[in-house]
Design an enzyme around this catalytic site. Sequence first.
Site, PDB file in Angstrom:
ATOM      1  N   ASP A   1       5.867   3.200   2.918  1.00  0.00           N
ATOM      2  CA  ASP A   1       5.050   1.938   2.110  1.00  0.00           C
ATOM      3  C   ASP A   1       4.766   2.046   1.015  1.00  0.00           C
ATOM      4  O   ASP A   1       3.868   1.596   0.584  1.00  0.00           O
ATOM      5  CB  ASP A   1       3.753   1.728   2.695  1.00  0.00           C
ATOM      6  CG  ASP A   1       4.159   1.214   4.524  1.00  0.00           C
ATOM      7  OD1 ASP A   1       4.741   0.017   4.428  1.00  0.00           O
ATOM      8  OD2 ASP A   1       4.236   2.079   5.649  1.00  0.00           O
TER       9      ASP A   1
ATOM     10  N   GLU B   1       0.070  -2.309  -4.886  1.00  0.00           N
ATOM     11  CA  GLU B   1      -1.229  -2.977  -4.991  1.00  0.00           C
ATOM     12  C   GLU B   1      -2.085  -2.121  -3.677  1.00  0.00           C
ATOM     13  O   GLU B   1      -3.357  -2.600  -4.162  1.00  0.00           O
ATOM     14  CB  GLU B   1      -0.841  -4.460  -4.606  1.00  0.00           C
ATOM     15  CG  GLU B   1      -1.511  -5.112  -4.423  1.00  0.00           C
ATOM     16  CD  GLU B   1      -1.848  -6.409  -3.998  1.00  0.00           C
ATOM     17  OE1 GLU B   1      -2.146  -7.510  -4.577  1.00  0.00           O
ATOM     18  OE2 GLU B   1      -1.504  -6.321  -2.645  1.00  0.00           O
ATOM     19  N   ASP B   2      -1.607  -1.557  -2.779  1.00  0.00           N
ATOM     20  CA  ASP B   2      -3.070  -1.108  -1.905  1.00  0.00           C
ATOM     21  C   ASP B   2      -2.993   0.355  -2.111  1.00  0.00           C
ATOM     22  O   ASP B   2      -4.364  -0.064  -1.693  1.00  0.00           O
ATOM     23  CB  ASP B   2      -1.869  -1.105  -0.436  1.00  0.00           C
ATOM     24  CG  ASP B   2      -1.857  -2.692  -0.342  1.00  0.00           C
ATOM     25  OD1 ASP B   2      -2.618  -3.669  -0.100  1.00  0.00           O
ATOM     26  OD2 ASP B   2      -0.907  -2.874   0.772  1.00  0.00           O
TER      27      ASP B   2
ATOM     28  N   ARG C   1      -0.729   6.141   4.642  1.00  0.00           N
ATOM     29  CA  ARG C   1      -0.681   5.829   3.519  1.00  0.00           C
ATOM     30  C   ARG C   1      -1.258   6.422   1.994  1.00  0.00           C
ATOM     31  O   ARG C   1      -1.767   6.289   1.012  1.00  0.00           O
ATOM     32  CB  ARG C   1      -0.682   4.083   3.193  1.00  0.00           C
ATOM     33  CG  ARG C   1       0.367   3.251   3.868  1.00  0.00           C
ATOM     34  CD  ARG C   1       0.501   1.725   3.423  1.00  0.00           C
ATOM     35  NE  ARG C   1       1.192   2.014   2.352  1.00  0.00           N
ATOM     36  CZ  ARG C   1       0.612   1.101   1.639  1.00  0.00           C
ATOM     37  NH1 ARG C   1       0.641  -0.347   2.348  1.00  0.00           N
ATOM     38  NH2 ARG C   1       1.328   0.296   0.538  1.00  0.00           N
TER      39      ARG C   1
ATOM     40  N   ARG D   1      -7.571  -2.836   7.664  1.00  0.00           N
ATOM     41  CA  ARG D   1      -7.418  -1.782   6.751  1.00  0.00           C
ATOM     42  C   ARG D   1      -8.960  -1.835   5.885  1.00  0.00           C
ATOM     43  O   ARG D   1      -9.142  -0.577   5.219  1.00  0.00           O
ATOM     44  CB  ARG D   1      -5.953  -2.064   5.989  1.00  0.00           C
ATOM     45  CG  ARG D   1      -4.580  -2.219   6.444  1.00  0.00           C
ATOM     46  CD  ARG D   1      -4.405  -0.831   6.896  1.00  0.00           C
ATOM     47  NE  ARG D   1      -3.706  -1.423   7.657  1.00  0.00           N
ATOM     48  CZ  ARG D   1      -2.255  -1.683   6.949  1.00  0.00           C
ATOM     49  NH1 ARG D   1      -1.649  -1.064   5.845  1.00  0.00           N
ATOM     50  NH2 ARG D   1      -1.106  -1.749   7.499  1.00  0.00           N
TER      51      ARG D   1
ATOM     52  N   HIS E   1      -3.599  -8.767   5.416  1.00  0.00           N
ATOM     53  CA  HIS E   1      -4.628  -8.573   4.390  1.00  0.00           C
ATOM     54  C   HIS E   1      -4.854 -10.057   3.663  1.00  0.00           C
ATOM     55  O   HIS E   1      -4.309 -10.618   3.429  1.00  0.00           O
ATOM     56  CB  HIS E   1      -4.067  -8.232   2.918  1.00  0.00           C
ATOM     57  CG  HIS E   1      -3.188  -6.239   3.655  1.00  0.00           C
ATOM     58  ND1 HIS E   1      -2.034  -6.071   2.411  1.00  0.00           N
ATOM     59  CD2 HIS E   1      -3.950  -5.491   3.241  1.00  0.00           C
ATOM     60  CE1 HIS E   1      -2.359  -4.936   3.014  1.00  0.00           C
ATOM     61  NE2 HIS E   1      -3.173  -4.249   3.275  1.00  0.00           N
TER      62      HIS E   1
ATOM     63  N   CYS F   1       1.652  -7.442  -3.713  1.00  0.00           N
ATOM     64  CA  CYS F   1       1.462  -5.957  -2.948  1.00  0.00           C
ATOM     65  C   CYS F   1       2.335  -4.409  -3.811  1.00  0.00           C
ATOM     66  O   CYS F   1       2.792  -3.603  -3.941  1.00  0.00           O
ATOM     67  CB  CYS F   1       2.608  -5.631  -1.960  1.00  0.00           C
ATOM     68  SG  CYS F   1       2.229  -6.912  -0.315  1.00  0.00           S
TER      69      CYS F   1
HETATM   70  N1  GLY Z   1       4.072  -2.146   5.130  1.00  0.00           N
HETATM   71  C1  GLY Z   1       2.878  -2.543   5.264  1.00  0.00           C
HETATM   72  C2  GLY Z   1       1.940  -1.563   5.173  1.00  0.00           C
HETATM   73  O1  GLY Z   1       1.730  -2.030   6.018  1.00  0.00           O
HETATM   74  O2  GLY Z   1       1.007  -1.280   4.747  1.00  0.00           O
END
Ligand code: GLY
Length: 265
Positions: free
Chosen positions: A69, A74-75, A94, A139, A169, A256
């Site tokens: 990912d 951005e995350d 992640r 998340r 999100h 993202c």
């Molecule tokens: N595939 C994007 C996420 O779930 O973070």
Amino acid sequence: MPIIGMGNVMWIAVTREVSPALGDCELSYVPRTPIDAARAGRQHHDYQRALEVLGCHLVTLPAEPAWPDSVFVEDVAIVLDEVAIMTQPGALSRRAEVASVATLLRSYRPVLAIETPGTLDGGDVLRLGSTLYVGQSARSNAQGIGQLRELLASHGYTVHAVPTRGCLHLKSAVTQLNDDTLLLQPAWVDREQFAGFRIIEVDPVEPHAANVLRIGDALLMPASFPRTRQRLLDAGFEVTAVDVTELQKAEGAVTCCSLVFRAKE
Ligand code: GLY
């Protein structure tokens, strides 16, 4: 590469090349279908070119084969004019993505961090002026949102938690079009959370269309949402469309895939 300014504003866009393992990505609300990582890479390059055309100076990290990912940069960070906050991604797979982006961002901003047991994904953070609206999603938990509030209080930002439903999100459900207008999917977030803003709703046949990337006065959105795009054009917005269908299979969208922030003078 030339640095293109928009008026006296100049934007940096951090991106990361698509991982060849994109097909092993996290998925929450999108069914798993085969993903062609090479095609995703070509679409991502078109996205990067669009960012440049819209006035961004691109800074690109190499692909990470071990992190499916990792194109969704951005995350892992929230970049404000004053400071960058490294997040603590809600998906364990992640977490390793954060360090290399932190190293890069230290060239641009002082860098702070969310710590466990707090979790926070940048995709849950929508800055509207000096208020950061943060999605209460699978998340991003209360500890993460609380830490963000504490880290940013001294910089004059307010943090406002927003319930979401049925989407990955907060920015799956709502993004900003200009200083007083939002694009929103009413099935996934309540419009009453954004009192004072003019709301344009996505076209009902395009439920995933609320994720639009604003760069100054320009907007970038997926080409796969022509009806919602027409709503924005009818409202007087300038909208660039890019084909990101392969990235959408990985539950990605246009915000993202980059961290866009103001370059310092
Ligand atoms: N595939 C994007 C996420 O779930 O973070």
